[in-house]
Design an enzyme around this catalytic site. Sequence first.
Site, PDB file in Angstrom:
ATOM      1  N   GLU A  58      -0.467  14.078   6.215  1.00 57.15           N
ATOM      2  CA  GLU A  58      -0.735  15.417   6.858  1.00 57.15           C
ATOM      3  C   GLU A  58       0.459  16.828   6.317  1.00 57.15           C
ATOM      4  OE1 GLU A  58      -0.840  12.082   8.578  1.00 57.15           O
ATOM      5  OE2 GLU A  58       0.183  12.019   7.084  1.00 57.15           O
TER       6      GLU A  58
ATOM      7  N   PRO B  59      -0.984   6.981  -8.599  1.00 60.61           N
ATOM      8  CA  PRO B  59      -0.444   6.001  -7.709  1.00 60.61           C
ATOM      9  C   PRO B  59      -0.036   6.641  -6.597  1.00 60.61           C
ATOM     10  CG  PRO B  59       1.007   5.478  -9.263  1.00 60.61           C
ATOM     11  CD  PRO B  59       0.380   6.673  -9.936  1.00 60.61           C
ATOM     12  N   ARG B  60      -0.572   6.195  -4.909  1.00 66.49           N
ATOM     13  CA  ARG B  60      -0.025   6.762  -3.802  1.00 66.49           C
ATOM     14  C   ARG B  60       1.129   7.005  -4.082  1.00 66.49           C
ATOM     15  NH1 ARG B  60      -1.573  10.389  -0.421  1.00 66.49           N
ATOM     16  NH2 ARG B  60      -1.100   9.536   2.279  1.00 66.49           N
TER      17      ARG B  60
ATOM     18  N   GLU C 220       2.628  17.193  -8.596  1.00 68.97           N
ATOM     19  CA  GLU C 220       1.401  17.573  -9.952  1.00 68.97           C
ATOM     20  C   GLU C 220       0.301  16.996  -9.586  1.00 68.97           C
ATOM     21  OE1 GLU C 220       4.070  17.577 -13.255  1.00 68.97           O
ATOM     22  OE2 GLU C 220       4.298  15.762 -12.665  1.00 68.97           O
TER      23      GLU C 220
END
Length: 427
Positions: free
Chosen positions: A60, A270-271, A313
Amino acid sequence: MINELLPYRAALIVASPLFIGYTLWRAAREGGTHYLWQRLGRHLPDIAQPVWMHCASVGEVNAALPLLGALRARHPETPLLITTNTPTGRAVALQEMGAEITHAYLPLDFNFSVARLLGKVRPRCLVVMETELWPNLYQQCATLDIPLIIINARLSRRTLKAPALLRRAYRHALGQVTAILARSDAEAAKFRRLGAPAELLVNVGNIKFAAPGPTQAQATEAQPGQAQSTDDPVGQPYWLAASTHPHEELHLARIWRRLPATGELLVIAPRHPERRHAILKELAPLGFETAVRSRGDTVKPTTRIYLADTLGELQAFMRHAAFVFMGGSLIPRGGHNILEPARLARAVLVGRHMGNFAEETSSLLAAEGLLMAQDDRELGFALERLLTDAELRNALGQRAAAFMRGHEHVLEAYLELLEPLCRLRDP
């Protein structure tokens, strides 16, 4: 009637040990005492009459950045308060906007904690990004005559199928809203189904289409896997698995290992970067030499996997990737934002679980700017095609970027509606 909220408030009190326990755990794990106190409505920033925008987490925040930048440029005298639910959302907001904004964590939806924030800050409006429905917060905004606008509004299946007690509370909350600016007709219909008054709903479009991207020249000149500037984080050709979740990394690596070698490195972002140790342990039996960015490891000729376990990044990794696989789509997680790599003219591959981004997925598929794999056979075939066919990669990326450029008007549409609602100019 406020009485409609009594069952919700009673349930909240009963469940309060769980909410506070989770908040304590999150504070100890990554948020610190700052997170703990602000979630309880304490230690709030000194700011008066800001435009307040709430963004649940990283996705968001990223979607809101173009709008925040435009508000800052057009109304430099107006303070901006950004609240998030997560420390990662806070980190991205501060990294991208810095001194241009003030950040706080959103208080838990207890009347006492919400009242403290509203009483201290007295915002000129509250702009909620996408889907956060907090009945006590919404009620108090209405009581204090604080305009509340939901933008890029969408609802998940889970919200629509919530228990009756919650659905009643949500319906009441939506009745306190000033406007609901939906991202599509389909999402507007979901809000009507939940009980939102039809006169509050406007289909404005998906604000994620509005984020700034590279110029046409930059998109054309960027070659897959090669640097177009000095911010190339790897320095050699690679493909990117972005925003991955548990077991997706292993699944992709196993399929990739079975394909003919083409020389590209696999970069995994990874998230949740804190999963680095679990990922390394899971991949270890495959025998790939792995470098880890947070350790400062050097990419050697023998390195096959690079774990990009840092924040802030991802755009740089996307920009220089041969192509991007978007995570959260091999498992029933609902996928992640495919518009970011599309805007950067990268070819994008997803699995079949893209329910949270159904509109974006169908739009890019129709524009022939996206590949979707329904099963492992299709996933392996798509990976092999993308690894070996530079023309295909470039064509997919260029069609995706062209689609994004065709929707740049969305930002101006949101600004035109928000400025009078937030009392930034006369209606």
